[in-house]
Write an enzyme that holds these catalytic residues in place. Sequence first.
Site, PDB file in Angstrom:
ATOM      1  N   ASP A 146       0.839  -1.190   0.000  1.00 48.36           N
ATOM      2  CA  ASP A 146       0.000   0.000   0.000  1.00 48.36           C
ATOM      3  C   ASP A 146       0.879   1.246   0.000  1.00 48.36           C
ATOM      4  O   ASP A 146       2.007   1.239   0.515  1.00 48.36           O
ATOM      5  CB  ASP A 146      -0.899   0.033   1.243  1.00 48.36           C
ATOM      6  CG  ASP A 146      -1.957  -1.052   1.227  1.00 48.36           C
ATOM      7  OD1 ASP A 146      -2.214  -1.626   0.152  1.00 48.36           O
ATOM      8  OD2 ASP A 146      -2.532  -1.317   2.305  1.00 48.36           O
ATOM      9  N   ARG A 147       0.335   2.315  -0.524  1.00 50.88           N
ATOM     10  CA  ARG A 147       1.093   3.570  -0.602  1.00 50.88           C
ATOM     11  C   ARG A 147       1.621   4.000   0.768  1.00 50.88           C
ATOM     12  O   ARG A 147       2.756   4.466   0.884  1.00 50.88           O
ATOM     13  CB  ARG A 147       0.184   4.669  -1.176  1.00 50.88           C
ATOM     14  CG  ARG A 147       0.867   6.020  -1.304  1.00 50.88           C
ATOM     15  CD  ARG A 147      -0.046   7.015  -2.006  1.00 50.88           C
ATOM     16  NE  ARG A 147       0.635   8.285  -2.214  1.00 50.88           N
ATOM     17  CZ  ARG A 147       0.165   9.275  -2.969  1.00 50.88           C
ATOM     18  NH1 ARG A 147      -1.000   9.143  -3.582  1.00 50.88           N
ATOM     19  NH2 ARG A 147       0.852  10.393  -3.127  1.00 50.88           N
TER      20      ARG A 147
END
Length: 318
Positions: A146-147
């Site tokens: 995930d970012r």
Amino acid sequence: MMISPSLKQSPVTMLTISEVRAGQRIDNFLHTYFKGIPKSHVYRLLRTGQVRINKGRIKPSYRLTVGDVLRLPPVYEKPLNPKACRCHHKKVLTNAILYEDAFLLIINKPAGLPVHGGSGIHGGVIENLRLLYPNAPYLELVHRLDRDTSGCLMIAKKSSMLRRLHELLRKGDIHKQYFALVQGHWSSRLCRLELPLKKNINQSGERIVRVSNEGKSAITQFSIEQYLSTMTLLRIQPLTGRTHQIRVHTAHKGHPIAGDNKYGDETFNQQMRHHSLKRLFLHASKLEFDLPEINYHMTVHAPLPEALQQVLNRVNKR
């Protein structure tokens, strides 16, 4: 329709797949080939049949084979600015390299940097690495983070390595370890969760993952690293690789991860901001796998980022 002058239209292209690209999913290939269009548009091209293989429609999960004839439609792309990307990310990514050889690159991905570009994101990890390695014929993400998650991220430098690692991922033979700071005191008896997960899209178009009997199998193992006042630092091993798996499993048991603005508790997140937590407290700390057929054995560690360690120090002092 008005077209921005910064956009460039590509021509219709016919490609014959070679051994270098064989085994790769078509959606991943398109993300690489069309560097300046959103991820959502790539899937629209597949859904509407504008991308074809051997004159037929295919699903995003289709894997390319040697000799496939691929039709790519004209699209409008926003070219990446190599100078801007290099200036902003060169030092960060260079300092983030944990391991590198002729087959594999492993970096300690910083939080806040997406693994690939998309709508509103002008260049992620993979796009910037390709700019930093202009002579590398092949660089592909092995998996994703995930970012807002930091830590170990693998990038294959050979298609043969990508295929081998994807096979290990499918079998669950790549061992991953994460650290997460969660709300409340986690029960020492809660060592394993088997809760199926299903992706949903809400009215605003945001992707949300929920525990659902209609979802795909998701298994996570937990051990307690440390109790801190009203929190627990967990050592976590996901045995499957579902989207947002750790975040959803912990939140479902009433222990959301600190700094999680999607699945977390806003009051808890506000308290953690007083401890100077400015991101999701989730870090991929270790990767381990074996490929005995080529005598390749890998164990790599990514130390906890200094910003997260400082949060733990502040919580301990209080």
